[in-house]
Write an enzyme that holds these catalytic residues in place. Structure first.
Site, PDB file in Angstrom:
ATOM      1  N   LYS A 170      -9.722  16.755-102.359  1.00  0.00           N
ATOM      2  CA  LYS A 170      -8.510  16.689-102.240  1.00  0.00           C
ATOM      3  C   LYS A 170      -8.357  15.984-100.604  1.00  0.00           C
ATOM      4  O   LYS A 170      -8.519  17.184 -99.760  1.00  0.00           O
ATOM      5  CB  LYS A 170      -7.588  17.588-102.344  1.00  0.00           C
ATOM      6  CG  LYS A 170      -6.179  17.422-102.197  1.00  0.00           C
ATOM      7  CD  LYS A 170      -5.158  18.532-102.152  1.00  0.00           C
ATOM      8  CE  LYS A 170      -5.124  18.951-100.778  1.00  0.00           C
ATOM      9  NZ  LYS A 170      -4.407  18.127 -99.934  1.00  0.00           N
ATOM     10  N   GLY A 221      -8.898  22.340 -91.785  1.00  0.00           N
ATOM     11  CA  GLY A 221      -7.636  22.302 -91.461  1.00  0.00           C
ATOM     12  C   GLY A 221      -7.245  23.286 -90.444  1.00  0.00           C
ATOM     13  O   GLY A 221      -8.227  23.902 -89.878  1.00  0.00           O
ATOM     14  N   SER A 222      -5.837  23.557 -90.394  1.00  0.00           N
ATOM     15  CA  SER A 222      -5.364  24.543 -89.459  1.00  0.00           C
ATOM     16  C   SER A 222      -5.567  25.890 -89.631  1.00  0.00           C
ATOM     17  O   SER A 222      -5.872  26.253 -90.832  1.00  0.00           O
ATOM     18  CB  SER A 222      -3.905  23.970 -89.156  1.00  0.00           C
ATOM     19  OG  SER A 222      -3.132  24.711 -90.677  1.00  0.00           O
ATOM     20  N   THR A 225      -3.318  27.443 -92.259  1.00  0.00           N
ATOM     21  CA  THR A 225      -3.574  26.967 -93.621  1.00  0.00           C
ATOM     22  C   THR A 225      -4.457  27.763 -93.902  1.00  0.00           C
ATOM     23  O   THR A 225      -4.607  28.396 -95.462  1.00  0.00           O
ATOM     24  CB  THR A 225      -3.618  25.540 -93.854  1.00  0.00           C
ATOM     25  OG1 THR A 225      -2.284  24.788 -93.232  1.00  0.00           O
ATOM     26  CG2 THR A 225      -3.770  25.206 -95.292  1.00  0.00           C
ATOM     27  N   GLY A 226      -5.683  27.788 -93.362  1.00  0.00           N
ATOM     28  CA  GLY A 226      -7.063  28.593 -93.765  1.00  0.00           C
ATOM     29  C   GLY A 226      -6.862  30.206 -93.915  1.00  0.00           C
ATOM     30  O   GLY A 226      -7.374  30.474 -95.216  1.00  0.00           O
ATOM     31  N   GLU A 243     -13.123  25.566 -91.890  1.00  0.00           N
ATOM     32  CA  GLU A 243     -13.461  25.078 -90.348  1.00  0.00           C
ATOM     33  C   GLU A 243     -11.940  24.852 -90.065  1.00  0.00           C
ATOM     34  O   GLU A 243     -11.186  23.841 -90.352  1.00  0.00           O
ATOM     35  CB  GLU A 243     -14.059  23.632 -90.446  1.00  0.00           C
ATOM     36  CG  GLU A 243     -15.538  23.748 -91.255  1.00  0.00           C
ATOM     37  CD  GLU A 243     -16.545  24.278 -89.755  1.00  0.00           C
ATOM     38  OE1 GLU A 243     -15.997  24.052 -88.745  1.00  0.00           O
ATOM     39  OE2 GLU A 243     -17.540  24.657 -90.162  1.00  0.00           O
ATOM     40  N   CYS A 277     -10.458  18.401 -83.834  1.00  0.00           N
ATOM     41  CA  CYS A 277     -10.654  19.997 -83.640  1.00  0.00           C
ATOM     42  C   CYS A 277     -11.547  20.335 -82.335  1.00  0.00           C
ATOM     43  O   CYS A 277     -11.129  21.280 -81.707  1.00  0.00           O
ATOM     44  CB  CYS A 277     -11.337  20.622 -84.895  1.00  0.00           C
ATOM     45  SG  CYS A 277     -13.075  19.699 -85.278  1.00  0.00           S
ATOM     46  N   GLU A 374      -2.655  24.956 -79.477  1.00  0.00           N
ATOM     47  CA  GLU A 374      -3.354  23.914 -79.923  1.00  0.00           C
ATOM     48  C   GLU A 374      -2.742  22.792 -80.025  1.00  0.00           C
ATOM     49  O   GLU A 374      -1.739  22.428 -81.119  1.00  0.00           O
ATOM     50  CB  GLU A 374      -4.117  23.854 -81.328  1.00  0.00           C
ATOM     51  CG  GLU A 374      -5.076  22.959 -81.470  1.00  0.00           C
ATOM     52  CD  GLU A 374      -5.592  22.781 -82.955  1.00  0.00           C
ATOM     53  OE1 GLU A 374      -5.211  23.257 -83.766  1.00  0.00           O
ATOM     54  OE2 GLU A 374      -6.927  22.295 -82.940  1.00  0.00           O
TER      55      GLU A 374
HETATM   56  P1  NAD Z   1      -3.461  21.407 -92.541  1.00  0.00           P
HETATM   57  O1  NAD Z   1      -3.915  22.636 -92.524  1.00  0.00           O
HETATM   58  O2  NAD Z   1      -1.906  21.269 -92.511  1.00  0.00           O
HETATM   59  O3  NAD Z   1      -3.901  20.640 -93.698  1.00  0.00           O
HETATM   60  C1  NAD Z   1      -5.294  20.498 -94.136  1.00  0.00           C
HETATM   61  C2  NAD Z   1      -5.245  20.090 -95.589  1.00  0.00           C
HETATM   62  O4  NAD Z   1      -5.104  21.231 -96.270  1.00  0.00           O
HETATM   63  C3  NAD Z   1      -4.491  19.071 -96.270  1.00  0.00           C
HETATM   64  O5  NAD Z   1      -5.379  18.401 -97.087  1.00  0.00           O
HETATM   65  C4  NAD Z   1      -3.393  19.639 -96.511  1.00  0.00           C
HETATM   66  O6  NAD Z   1      -2.623  18.937 -97.652  1.00  0.00           O
HETATM   67  C5  NAD Z   1      -3.849  21.093 -97.275  1.00  0.00           C
HETATM   68  N1  NAD Z   1      -3.197  21.999 -97.485  1.00  0.00           N
HETATM   69  C6  NAD Z   1      -2.121  22.635 -96.764  1.00  0.00           C
HETATM   70  N2  NAD Z   1      -1.466  23.586 -97.234  1.00  0.00           N
HETATM   71  C7  NAD Z   1      -2.282  24.206 -98.003  1.00  0.00           C
HETATM   72  C8  NAD Z   1      -2.282  25.336 -98.915  1.00  0.00           C
HETATM   73  N3  NAD Z   1      -1.283  26.195 -98.556  1.00  0.00           N
HETATM   74  N4  NAD Z   1      -3.627  25.520 -99.742  1.00  0.00           N
HETATM   75  C9  NAD Z   1      -4.376  24.606 -99.699  1.00  0.00           C
HETATM   76  N5  NAD Z   1      -4.422  23.474 -98.893  1.00  0.00           N
HETATM   77  C10 NAD Z   1      -3.277  23.219 -98.217  1.00  0.00           C
HETATM   78  O7  NAD Z   1      -4.126  20.723 -91.258  1.00  0.00           O
HETATM   79  P2  NAD Z   1      -3.796  19.239 -90.795  1.00  0.00           P
HETATM   80  O8  NAD Z   1      -2.587  19.134 -89.752  1.00  0.00           O
HETATM   81  O9  NAD Z   1      -4.114  18.303 -91.716  1.00  0.00           O
HETATM   82  O10 NAD Z   1      -5.312  19.205 -89.658  1.00  0.00           O
HETATM   83  C11 NAD Z   1      -5.119  19.685 -88.192  1.00  0.00           C
HETATM   84  C12 NAD Z   1      -5.838  20.920 -88.273  1.00  0.00           C
HETATM   85  O11 NAD Z   1      -7.129  20.694 -88.437  1.00  0.00           O
HETATM   86  C13 NAD Z   1      -6.069  21.278 -86.533  1.00  0.00           C
HETATM   87  O12 NAD Z   1      -5.460  22.451 -86.572  1.00  0.00           O
HETATM   88  C14 NAD Z   1      -7.612  20.926 -86.626  1.00  0.00           C
HETATM   89  O13 NAD Z   1      -8.118  21.697 -85.105  1.00  0.00           O
HETATM   90  C15 NAD Z   1      -7.940  21.302 -87.759  1.00  0.00           C
HETATM   91  N6  NAD Z   1      -9.341  20.799 -87.762  1.00  0.00           N
HETATM   92  C16 NAD Z   1     -10.623  21.620 -87.712  1.00  0.00           C
HETATM   93  C17 NAD Z   1     -11.495  21.095 -88.008  1.00  0.00           C
HETATM   94  C18 NAD Z   1     -12.868  21.748 -87.893  1.00  0.00           C
HETATM   95  O14 NAD Z   1     -14.131  21.283 -88.341  1.00  0.00           O
HETATM   96  N7  NAD Z   1     -12.918  23.079 -87.618  1.00  0.00           N
HETATM   97  C19 NAD Z   1     -11.880  19.720 -87.984  1.00  0.00           C
HETATM   98  C20 NAD Z   1     -10.794  18.696 -88.033  1.00  0.00           C
HETATM   99  C21 NAD Z   1      -9.479  19.672 -87.899  1.00  0.00           C
END
Ligand code: NAD
Length: 479
Positions: A170, A221-222, A225-226, A243, A277, A374
């Site tokens: 996704k 992702g963030s 959300t993680g 991640e 990130c 961040e």
């Molecule tokens: P986000 O957490 O908002 O979204 C990431 C993904 O999760 C999207 O596909 C989103 O649709 C999905 N999502 C949102 N809510 C969800 C839920 N409740 N359950 C399951 N999936 C859900 O993050 P973002 O704003 O898209 O990305 C930016 C963040 O990602 C920053 O914090 C950045 O540091 C982090 N990031 C980390 C890495 C790494 O490798 N550690 C790499 C890139 C980005």
């Protein structure tokens, strides 16, 4: 410019949906294409297809799976121009960088295909054979963000499929098009159901993390959300790789060659418009070089070319979405309200598109939002220090632990300081040299588990220990 409706890939077939979501070009704020808004029933179909495909795919000899990854690399490389163009339109990054991201993803498939996955033999004697096999987990749900929509997907696709899993991917609702397109291009390279791509709105991710037919979630992702992913996955005890976010510190020692390190540090902070990130997000500079380095960085900030993806010579694009743009403006307003001095940037032009200038904040207090949060965009705090232990303590005083870097002419000291930093990836005199063979693990609240390298590949497997008593006599612990 593409305004076509892209299709999902479910069981090797093109699938549309009753509803659609729009992808917006952040340079123009115009819709560049529409993506299906996957229904719950369609997600069930994708998961069912992946479960069905699992038995044959997991039984496919490893060498054949390696060959399939090689073919996937070929498909990506052959389509780098088309995929890169679409990526630059929906993500906003310069066209050359978007094409580079596709080629990096091809490289990842080709290199991950070479990682070892043979069983470990713990004993091989006349009496016994003990081996640990690495068996695939099942159906992997992969969820990725919008900053590197292609590379971050292939960081998951390549090892998951090599290990014998099947997948439902996704993309972010903000950048769905390129993932749908590579799903389409890969339909003939893989057996139906092995790799499915679904797109949709905010409901889709939670449906996946709660889905009983998905065995593992690999999420980037963030951190916020993680946490939700972990909570939701607990009900079915899913395997997880998370991640997450970072607030990476860089420490610059007084012995550096300022002119040599300034561009490396600049791009370490601002590549991909700082939507990275592992970007430098807190820059600790020794007092002895603070003024010279901050001036060199301000000069680079003043000359960097910010613009739309297709503009000639453009080096940085807009930030990817309105929410992120507004968040950055909020952080900037907070710096101004505190009376902080800006060494570059700070004025957001009134024009279409989410263009945020490279902004440097002069030595803000450690407690300010710009240091603690961040930003995930082109605004960077420069922080003065005199005592290295103090700099290390400040660098480590963060709930995050993703990456860190040290800059010095003294390699031994650089390595020693680097080892004291609480981060999963530490660089000395270089940055962002990530590779398919280097494990990348977020420490503290930057993640759970590992991506990349042999350790990352093993995250897509379960150990299965098989013991044989040789010589035909059965024996057991109680015998
Ligand atoms: P986000 O957490 O908002 O979204 C990431 C993904 O999760 C999207 O596909 C989103 O649709 C999905 N999502 C949102 N809510 C969800 C839920 N409740 N359950 C399951 N999936 C859900 O993050 P973002 O704003 O898209 O990305 C930016 C963040 O990602 C920053 O914090 C950045 O540091 C982090 N990031 C980390 C890495 C790494 O490798 N550690 C790499 C890139 C980005």
């Amino acid at each position: 410019m593409s305004t076509a409706t892209h299709t999902m890939t479910i069981d090797g077939k093109a699938v549309t949906a009753a509803a659609t979501i729009n992808a917006v070009n952040p340079a123009t704020e115009q819709v560049v294409g529409t993506a299906p808004d996957c229904s719950r029933e369609q997600l069930d179909q994708a998961v069912a297809a992946a479960r069905h495909a699992f038995s044959a795919w997991s039984a496919t000899p490893l060498n054949e799976r390696r060959a399939v990854l090689g073919r996937m690399a070929g498909v990506l490389a052959a389509n780098a121009a088309t995929l890169g163009e679409l990526l630059s339109q929906e993500q906003g990054k310069p066209l050359a960088k978007a094409q580079e991201e596709v080629l990096i993803s091809a490289h990842w498939c080709a290199e991950v295909a070479k990682l070892p996955l043979e069983p470990d033999t713990l004993a091989d004697t006349p009496d016994s054979l003990v081996q640990v096999h690495r068996v695939p987990i099942g159906v992997v749900g992969a969820i990725v963000p919008w900053n590197f929509p292609v590379a971050l997907a292939f960081f998951k696709i390549a090892p998951a499929l090599l290990a014998g899993n099947t997948m439902v991917l996704k993309p972010s609702p903000l950048t769905p098009l390129t993932a749908l397109k590579f799903g389409e291009l890969l339909r003939d390279a893989l057996p139906p159901g092995v790799f499915n791509v679904v797109s949709g709105g905010d409901a889709l991710g939670p449906w996946m993390t709660a889905h009983p037919g998905i065995d593992k979630i690999s999420f980037t992702g963030s951190t916020a959300t993680g946490r939700k992913v972990m909570e939701s996955g607990a009900a079915t005890l899913k395997r997880l790789t998370l991640e997450l976010g970072g607030n990476d510190a860089a420490i610059v020692l007084p012995d550096v060659d300022v002119n040599a390190v300034a561009p490396l540090i600049f791009w370490g902070a601002f590549a991909n418009s700082a939507q990275f990130c592992l970007a430098i997000k807190r820059l600790y500079i020794h007092d002895a070089v603070y003024d010279r380095l901050s001036q060199a960085l301000a000069k680079l900030a003043g000359s960097v070319k910010l613009g739309a993806a297709t503009e000639a010579g453009v080096e940085l694009g807009p930030v990817q979405n309105k929410a992120q743009f507004e968040r950055l403006k909020g952080l900037l307003a907070d710096c101004k309200a505190q009376g902080l001095r800006l060494l570059a940037g700070g004025e957001v032009a009134q024009q279409p598109g989410y263009f945020f200038p490279v902004t440097l904040v002069d030595n803000p207090p450690e407690s300010s939002r710009i240091v603690q949060e961040e930003p995930f965009g082109p605004i960077l705090p420069l922080l003065r220090f005199t005592d290295i232990d103090d700099a290390v303590a400040r660098a480590n005083a963060s709930p995050y632990g993703l990456g860190a870097s040290v800059w010095t002419a003294d390699e031994a000291q650089g390595l020693a300081i680097g080892r004291r930093l609480q981060a999963g990836t530490v660089w000395v005199n270089e940055i962002h040299t990530i590779s398919p063979i280097k494990p990348m693990a977020g420490h503290k609240q930057s993640g759970l588990g590992v991506e990349q390298g042999e350790d990352g590949l093993l995250e897509y497997t379960l150990p299965q220990t098989v013991s044989l008593k040789r010589g035909g006599q059965a024996s057991g612990a109680g015998a």
